[in-house]
Design a protein around this motif. Structure first.
Motif, short mmCIF file in Angstrom:
data_model
loop_
_atom_site.label_atom_id
_atom_site.label_comp_id
_atom_site.label_asym_id
_atom_site.label_seq_id
_atom_site.Cartn_x
_atom_site.Cartn_y
_atom_site.Cartn_z
N GLY A 184 -1.60 1.68 10.04
CA GLY A 184 -0.75 2.49 10.76
C GLY A 184 0.57 2.03 11.22
N ALA A 185 0.44 0.78 11.56
CA ALA A 185 1.60 0.13 12.00
C ALA A 185 2.65 -0.29 10.66
CB ALA A 185 1.37 -1.30 12.83
N LEU A 186 2.20 -0.48 9.83
CA LEU A 186 2.77 -0.84 8.60
C LEU A 186 3.56 0.42 7.96
CD1 LEU A 186 0.73 -3.60 6.75
CD2 LEU A 186 2.45 -3.82 8.38
N VAL A 187 2.89 1.44 8.06
CA VAL A 187 3.41 3.13 7.67
C VAL A 187 4.54 3.30 8.62
CG1 VAL A 187 2.86 5.42 7.62
CG2 VAL A 187 1.37 3.71 6.60
N GLY A 212 0.69 -1.21 0.05
CA GLY A 212 0.14 -0.03 0.08
C GLY A 212 0.97 1.28 -0.14
N GLY A 213 0.14 2.41 -0.37
CA GLY A 213 0.94 3.70 -0.07
C GLY A 213 1.25 4.09 1.18
N GLY A 214 2.59 4.09 1.57
CA GLY A 214 3.26 4.43 2.85
C GLY A 214 3.96 3.46 3.26
N PRO A 215 3.59 2.15 3.38
CA PRO A 215 4.66 1.13 3.64
C PRO A 215 5.54 0.76 2.44
CG PRO A 215 2.20 0.35 4.15
CD PRO A 215 2.36 1.46 3.37
N ILE A 264 6.78 -15.88 -4.79
CA ILE A 264 6.24 -14.51 -4.46
C ILE A 264 7.13 -13.47 -4.47
CG2 ILE A 264 4.87 -13.34 -2.52
CD1 ILE A 264 3.90 -16.10 -3.17
N VAL A 265 6.76 -12.37 -5.31
CA VAL A 265 7.72 -11.32 -5.74
C VAL A 265 6.93 -10.15 -5.12
CG1 VAL A 265 8.70 -10.18 -7.62
CG2 VAL A 265 8.22 -12.50 -7.82
N LEU A 266 7.75 -9.57 -4.24
CA LEU A 266 7.36 -8.20 -3.52
C LEU A 266 7.93 -7.20 -4.08
CD1 LEU A 266 7.39 -9.90 0.15
CD2 LEU A 266 5.54 -9.58 -1.53
N PRO A 267 7.39 -6.26 -4.82
CA PRO A 267 8.26 -5.09 -5.45
C PRO A 267 8.19 -4.00 -4.00
CG PRO A 267 6.65 -5.77 -6.75
CD PRO A 267 6.23 -6.43 -5.59
N ASP A 268 8.99 -3.04 -4.37
CA ASP A 268 8.81 -1.70 -3.52
C ASP A 268 8.43 -0.76 -4.49
OD1 ASP A 268 9.94 -2.20 -1.03
OD2 ASP A 268 11.91 -1.48 -1.52
N VAL A 269 7.05 -0.48 -4.57
CA VAL A 269 6.58 0.27 -5.64
C VAL A 269 7.20 1.62 -5.75
CG1 VAL A 269 4.13 1.78 -6.13
CG2 VAL A 269 4.15 -0.61 -5.08
N ARG A 270 7.37 2.08 -6.94
CA ARG A 270 8.04 3.37 -7.55
C ARG A 270 7.54 4.21 -6.43
NH1 ARG A 270 9.23 5.97 -12.63
NH2 ARG A 270 9.16 3.76 -13.57
N GLY A 271 8.69 4.97 -5.83
CA GLY A 271 8.66 5.90 -4.84
C GLY A 271 8.72 5.52 -3.43
N TYR A 272 8.65 4.29 -3.23
CA TYR A 272 8.62 3.71 -1.77
C TYR A 272 9.69 2.62 -1.59
CZ TYR A 272 3.85 5.40 -1.67
OH TYR A 272 2.91 6.32 -1.95
N GLY A 273 10.32 2.60 -0.45
CA GLY A 273 11.71 1.79 -0.10
C GLY A 273 12.75 2.14 -0.91
N ARG A 274 13.24 1.01 -1.65
CA ARG A 274 14.44 1.20 -2.13
C ARG A 274 14.16 1.75 -3.77
NH1 ARG A 274 17.51 -3.72 -3.06
NH2 ARG A 274 19.09 -2.25 -3.73
N SER A 275 12.87 1.71 -4.17
CA SER A 275 12.36 2.07 -5.37
C SER A 275 12.37 3.73 -5.52
CB SER A 275 11.13 1.44 -6.18
OG SER A 275 11.52 -0.04 -6.25
N VAL A 276 13.34 4.35 -5.35
CA VAL A 276 13.27 5.97 -5.13
C VAL A 276 12.95 6.57 -6.56
CG1 VAL A 276 14.64 7.77 -4.70
CG2 VAL A 276 15.03 5.76 -3.26
N CYS A 277 12.21 7.39 -6.38
CA CYS A 277 11.60 8.42 -7.70
C CYS A 277 11.23 9.65 -7.31
CB CYS A 277 10.64 7.42 -8.63
SG CYS A 277 10.25 8.44 -10.02
N ALA A 278 12.07 10.56 -7.09
CA ALA A 278 11.72 11.92 -6.73
C ALA A 278 11.02 12.70 -7.77
CB ALA A 278 12.91 12.55 -5.97
N ASP A 279 10.94 12.37 -9.01
CA ASP A 279 10.00 13.04 -10.15
C ASP A 279 8.64 12.76 -10.17
OD1 ASP A 279 9.36 14.48 -12.24
OD2 ASP A 279 10.64 13.21 -13.71
#
Length: 266
Positions: free
Chosen positions: A166-169, A30-33, A51-66
């Protein structure tokens, strides 16, 4: 657990992890975790699936500041790019919150890539007035990130969310890049759907778990399950008794296992 680095169609470096063996199942947080929020659920499904668990663009290691690179089409394209990297034509795709919306968009924009779909805590589909409120909400969130940091940005939001969300965020904040999180809030300016009726074009078998707060209304999930031609409502939903990622996994894994067994003829 294997780490995966791949690239979106725009060249943005993205990251994921995988575990288990068998037919592929991509689960989007989700958005935040970040992907860590779904590791316990993945562990309960990994005996029969990869099972494949992406870091969605913008989150975790998938940094995207644009901010311009945060759109629903970009997110669904990222799922297709991940499948290309894995050498998989089709996979079961699922997600929670933001990840559920990405799953729905992938079902519509890349229908040939989705074998089945799992939607957990479906995000609201706003009318025109509510969409303007959502844009203002996300813009204000991004400004709080820029001026006070991620924790300060979430402070007024978390009390209204399900306890487990909330806990996951909170758990993900130390692993998050502030500029990337602020940019990801630009998704508020893009419209996922104008009405639940658009979900009638989803052809994949779909399992829907209701959420429990105003941003993830249970009634919307029930409506979505009835509109999707091969949709079905899960026997459990998000509730205040769920507090951790382990709780979420324990509650939802049995229904997901049964659904996956149906899709693969086990």
């Amino acid at each position: 657990m294997e780490t995966i680095t791949y690239h979106g169609f725009d060249g943005c470096p993205l990251h994921a992890v995988s575990l288990g063996s068998g037919p592929p199942l991509v689960l989007l947080h989700g958005g935040g975790p970040d992907h860590h929020s779904l590791v316990p659920l993945a562990e309960r499904l990994a005996d029969r699936h990869t099972i494949v668990l992406p870091d969605v663009r913008g989150y975790g290691r998938s940094v995207c500041a644009d901010p311009a690179r945060h759109t629903w089409t970009q997110y669904s394209d990222d799922v297709a790019a991940l499948l290309d990297h894995l050498g998989e034509q089709r996979a079961v795709i699922g997600g929670t919150g933001l990840g559920a919306t990405i799953t729905q968009r992938t079902c519509l924009e890349h229908p040939g890539r989705v074998r089945a779909a799992i939607l957990i805590s479906v995000e609201d589909i706003e009318d025109d007035e509510a969409k303007q409120a959502e844009i203002a909400f996300m813009d204000a969130f991004a400004e709080r990130v820029r001026t006070g940091g991620i924790e300060a940005a979430w402070a007024p939001v978390l009390p209204g969310l399900a306890p487990v969300i909330g806990a996951l965020v909170r758990d993900a904040i130390p692993r998050s890049d502030p500029a990337s999180i602020a940019a990801a809030a630009a998704i508020g300016h893009d419209r996922s759907f104008r009405s639940v009726g658009e979900l009638a074009a989803i052809t994949a078998p779909t399992l829907v778990f209701p959420g429990m707060d105003e941003r993830h209304p249970a009634a919307l999930a029930e409506n979505a399950a009835s509109v999707i031609p091969d949709g079905r409502l899960a026997p459990v939903s998000l509730s205040s008794t769920l507090r951790t990622a382990e709780d979420l996994a324990d509650a939802f894994a049995p229904a997901i296992r049964r659904f996956l067994a149906e899709q693969h003829g086990d």
